[in-house]
Design a protein around this motif. Structure first.
Motif, PDB file in Angstrom:
ATOM      1  N   LYS A  19     -14.684 -28.854  16.303  1.00  0.00           N
ATOM      2  CA  LYS A  19     -13.838 -28.361  17.130  1.00  0.00           C
ATOM      3  C   LYS A  19     -12.821 -27.644  16.383  1.00  0.00           C
ATOM      4  O   LYS A  19     -12.328 -26.394  16.765  1.00  0.00           O
ATOM      5  N   LEU A  20     -12.153 -28.108  15.567  1.00  0.00           N
ATOM      6  CA  LEU A  20     -11.228 -27.394  14.714  1.00  0.00           C
ATOM      7  C   LEU A  20     -11.688 -26.435  13.951  1.00  0.00           C
ATOM      8  O   LEU A  20     -11.106 -25.308  13.862  1.00  0.00           O
ATOM      9  N   ALA A  21     -12.982 -26.654  13.434  1.00  0.00           N
ATOM     10  CA  ALA A  21     -13.493 -25.343  12.803  1.00  0.00           C
ATOM     11  C   ALA A  21     -13.835 -23.815  13.611  1.00  0.00           C
ATOM     12  O   ALA A  21     -13.615 -23.002  13.117  1.00  0.00           O
ATOM     13  N   ALA A  22     -14.001 -24.345  14.957  1.00  0.00           N
ATOM     14  CA  ALA A  22     -14.158 -23.227  15.878  1.00  0.00           C
ATOM     15  C   ALA A  22     -12.718 -22.853  16.340  1.00  0.00           C
ATOM     16  O   ALA A  22     -12.702 -21.900  17.318  1.00  0.00           O
ATOM     17  N   GLY A  23     -11.907 -23.433  15.700  1.00  0.00           N
ATOM     18  CA  GLY A  23     -10.347 -22.870  16.145  1.00  0.00           C
ATOM     19  C   GLY A  23      -9.925 -23.642  17.517  1.00  0.00           C
ATOM     20  O   GLY A  23      -8.930 -23.146  17.998  1.00  0.00           O
ATOM     21  N   GLN A  24     -10.493 -24.602  17.886  1.00  0.00           N
ATOM     22  CA  GLN A  24     -10.091 -25.422  19.013  1.00  0.00           C
ATOM     23  C   GLN A  24      -9.087 -26.438  18.602  1.00  0.00           C
ATOM     24  O   GLN A  24      -8.971 -26.969  17.561  1.00  0.00           O
ATOM     25  N   SER A  25      -8.218 -26.813  19.714  1.00  0.00           N
ATOM     26  CA  SER A  25      -7.296 -28.146  19.148  1.00  0.00           C
ATOM     27  C   SER A  25      -8.030 -29.332  19.980  1.00  0.00           C
ATOM     28  O   SER A  25      -8.899 -29.264  20.616  1.00  0.00           O
ATOM     29  N   VAL A  26      -7.373 -30.665  19.281  1.00  0.00           N
ATOM     30  CA  VAL A  26      -7.831 -31.799  19.845  1.00  0.00           C
ATOM     31  C   VAL A  26      -6.717 -32.505  20.261  1.00  0.00           C
ATOM     32  O   VAL A  26      -5.802 -32.408  19.548  1.00  0.00           O
ATOM     33  N   GLN A  27      -7.274 -33.543  20.826  1.00  0.00           N
ATOM     34  CA  GLN A  27      -6.075 -34.523  21.321  1.00  0.00           C
ATOM     35  C   GLN A  27      -6.412 -35.751  20.782  1.00  0.00           C
ATOM     36  O   GLN A  27      -7.555 -36.410  20.951  1.00  0.00           O
ATOM     37  N   ILE A  47      -1.344 -33.283  20.050  1.00  0.00           N
ATOM     38  CA  ILE A  47      -2.353 -32.217  20.145  1.00  0.00           C
ATOM     39  C   ILE A  47      -2.537 -31.578  18.803  1.00  0.00           C
ATOM     40  O   ILE A  47      -1.446 -31.416  17.956  1.00  0.00           O
ATOM     41  N   LEU A  48      -3.781 -31.680  17.976  1.00  0.00           N
ATOM     42  CA  LEU A  48      -4.077 -31.065  16.753  1.00  0.00           C
ATOM     43  C   LEU A  48      -4.288 -29.798  16.786  1.00  0.00           C
ATOM     44  O   LEU A  48      -5.417 -29.528  17.507  1.00  0.00           O
ATOM     45  N   LYS A  49      -4.033 -28.969  15.874  1.00  0.00           N
ATOM     46  CA  LYS A  49      -4.493 -27.686  15.663  1.00  0.00           C
ATOM     47  C   LYS A  49      -5.270 -27.396  14.224  1.00  0.00           C
ATOM     48  O   LYS A  49      -4.819 -28.378  13.412  1.00  0.00           O
ATOM     49  N   PRO A  50      -5.951 -26.449  13.983  1.00  0.00           N
ATOM     50  CA  PRO A  50      -6.622 -26.460  12.662  1.00  0.00           C
ATOM     51  C   PRO A  50      -5.293 -25.942  11.810  1.00  0.00           C
ATOM     52  O   PRO A  50      -4.377 -25.126  12.148  1.00  0.00           O
ATOM     53  N   VAL A  51      -5.461 -26.481  10.575  1.00  0.00           N
ATOM     54  CA  VAL A  51      -4.578 -25.911   9.484  1.00  0.00           C
ATOM     55  C   VAL A  51      -4.938 -24.774   8.734  1.00  0.00           C
ATOM     56  O   VAL A  51      -5.911 -24.390   8.535  1.00  0.00           O
ATOM     57  N   SER A  52      -3.746 -23.994   8.995  1.00  0.00           N
ATOM     58  CA  SER A  52      -4.031 -22.444   8.484  1.00  0.00           C
ATOM     59  C   SER A  52      -3.081 -22.115   7.292  1.00  0.00           C
ATOM     60  O   SER A  52      -1.897 -21.882   7.592  1.00  0.00           O
ATOM     61  N   GLY A  53      -3.564 -22.351   6.187  1.00  0.00           N
ATOM     62  CA  GLY A  53      -2.523 -22.023   4.996  1.00  0.00           C
ATOM     63  C   GLY A  53      -1.721 -23.326   4.576  1.00  0.00           C
ATOM     64  O   GLY A  53      -1.881 -24.252   4.794  1.00  0.00           O
ATOM     65  N   ARG A  54      -0.534 -23.157   4.001  1.00  0.00           N
ATOM     66  CA  ARG A  54       0.304 -24.228   3.505  1.00  0.00           C
ATOM     67  C   ARG A  54       1.178 -24.556   4.564  1.00  0.00           C
ATOM     68  O   ARG A  54       1.593 -23.837   5.339  1.00  0.00           O
ATOM     69  N   LEU A  55       1.202 -25.964   4.630  1.00  0.00           N
ATOM     70  CA  LEU A  55       2.259 -26.172   5.515  1.00  0.00           C
ATOM     71  C   LEU A  55       3.684 -26.474   5.102  1.00  0.00           C
ATOM     72  O   LEU A  55       3.908 -26.260   3.975  1.00  0.00           O
ATOM     73  N   LYS A  56       4.561 -26.903   5.995  1.00  0.00           N
ATOM     74  CA  LYS A  56       6.029 -26.584   5.712  1.00  0.00           C
ATOM     75  C   LYS A  56       6.591 -28.067   5.780  1.00  0.00           C
ATOM     76  O   LYS A  56       5.992 -29.000   6.452  1.00  0.00           O
ATOM     77  N   LYS A  57       7.698 -28.216   5.435  1.00  0.00           N
ATOM     78  CA  LYS A  57       8.500 -29.484   5.584  1.00  0.00           C
ATOM     79  C   LYS A  57       8.690 -29.717   6.879  1.00  0.00           C
ATOM     80  O   LYS A  57       8.922 -28.790   7.760  1.00  0.00           O
ATOM     81  N   TYR A  58       8.596 -31.072   7.384  1.00  0.00           N
ATOM     82  CA  TYR A  58       8.714 -31.352   8.551  1.00  0.00           C
ATOM     83  C   TYR A  58       7.267 -31.432   9.372  1.00  0.00           C
ATOM     84  O   TYR A  58       7.273 -31.784  10.690  1.00  0.00           O
ATOM     85  N   ILE A 102      -6.728 -32.355   7.472  1.00  0.00           N
ATOM     86  CA  ILE A 102      -7.805 -31.920   8.437  1.00  0.00           C
ATOM     87  C   ILE A 102      -7.100 -31.136   9.790  1.00  0.00           C
ATOM     88  O   ILE A 102      -7.621 -30.260  10.123  1.00  0.00           O
ATOM     89  N   ALA A 103      -6.007 -31.568  10.043  1.00  0.00           N
ATOM     90  CA  ALA A 103      -5.233 -30.794  11.202  1.00  0.00           C
ATOM     91  C   ALA A 103      -3.781 -31.036  11.065  1.00  0.00           C
ATOM     92  O   ALA A 103      -3.368 -31.766  10.217  1.00  0.00           O
ATOM     93  N   VAL A 104      -2.917 -30.347  11.858  1.00  0.00           N
ATOM     94  CA  VAL A 104      -1.817 -30.432  11.918  1.00  0.00           C
ATOM     95  C   VAL A 104      -1.123 -30.395  13.396  1.00  0.00           C
ATOM     96  O   VAL A 104      -1.756 -29.842  14.405  1.00  0.00           O
ATOM     97  N   VAL A 105      -0.305 -31.497  13.552  1.00  0.00           N
ATOM     98  CA  VAL A 105       0.321 -31.587  14.934  1.00  0.00           C
ATOM     99  C   VAL A 105       1.128 -30.231  15.735  1.00  0.00           C
ATOM    100  O   VAL A 105       2.065 -29.625  14.814  1.00  0.00           O
ATOM    101  N   SER A 106       0.553 -29.700  16.818  1.00  0.00           N
ATOM    102  CA  SER A 106       1.309 -28.646  17.432  1.00  0.00           C
ATOM    103  C   SER A 106       2.039 -29.172  18.450  1.00  0.00           C
ATOM    104  O   SER A 106       3.133 -28.322  18.962  1.00  0.00           O
TER     105      SER A 106
END
Length: 152
Positions: A19-27, A47-58, A102-106
């Motif tokens: 689901k994440l590879a397809a650009g979808q969010s997962v709960q 709610i998790l979304k796909p990781v796109s690039g480098r993440l930030k603090k917090y 794998i994913a990041v919280v949105s």
């Protein structure tokens, strides 16, 4: 009302990654107490979304440790690798690599209400919780010592 069935992360992961590879969010309903008070087991969902690039603090990534365990902790330092820690913890986990993410919280749901990680109140909470860590750590140490001396 249907029965709720708990499924192990390793069993859910192929579907989640698809689901994440397809650009979808997962709960996901978090398990454990490491992210208290923000995330409560059995009550809140992320709610998790796909990781796109480098993440930030917090940011709060879902990542897989080298030992296979899945973890949802906040990034507290960004360098070549990430340093993460649960909100209810005091031990930093260093060396989290980009390839482990794998994913990041949105956002998350609390008492049925959606809360985005983009809101000002959430950003203030992150900074407050991070910068009060030394005080919270001292409070816990004093509380533990008093409990040993006086009992309950």
């Amino acid at each position: 009302m249907g029965q709720v069935q708990q499924v192990r992360m390793k069993d859910m992961m192929p579907l989640m990654k698809e689901k994440l590879a397809a650009g979808q969010s997962v709960q996901l309903s978090p398990v454990g107490i490491s992210m208290l008070p923000m995330l409560r087991q059995g009550k809140d969902c992320v709610i998790l979304k796909p990781v796109s690039g480098r993440l930030k603090k917090y940011d709060i990534p879902l990542y897989q440790r080298d030992d296979g365990h899945y973890v949802l902790h906040r990034i507290i330092k960004v360098g070549e690798t990430y340093t993460c820690m649960g909100d209810n913890q005091f031990r930093e986990e260093t060396g989290v690599r980009q390839d482990q993410l794998i994913a990041v919280v949105s956002g998350f749901t609390r008492d049925g209400n959606y809360r985005s990680v983009e809101t000002l109140s959430y950003r203030v909470y992150c900074r407050f919780w991070h910068y009060t860590r030394p005080v919270r750590r001292l409070y816990r140490a004093v509380k533990r010592r008093l409990h040993r001396i006086f009992g309950r």
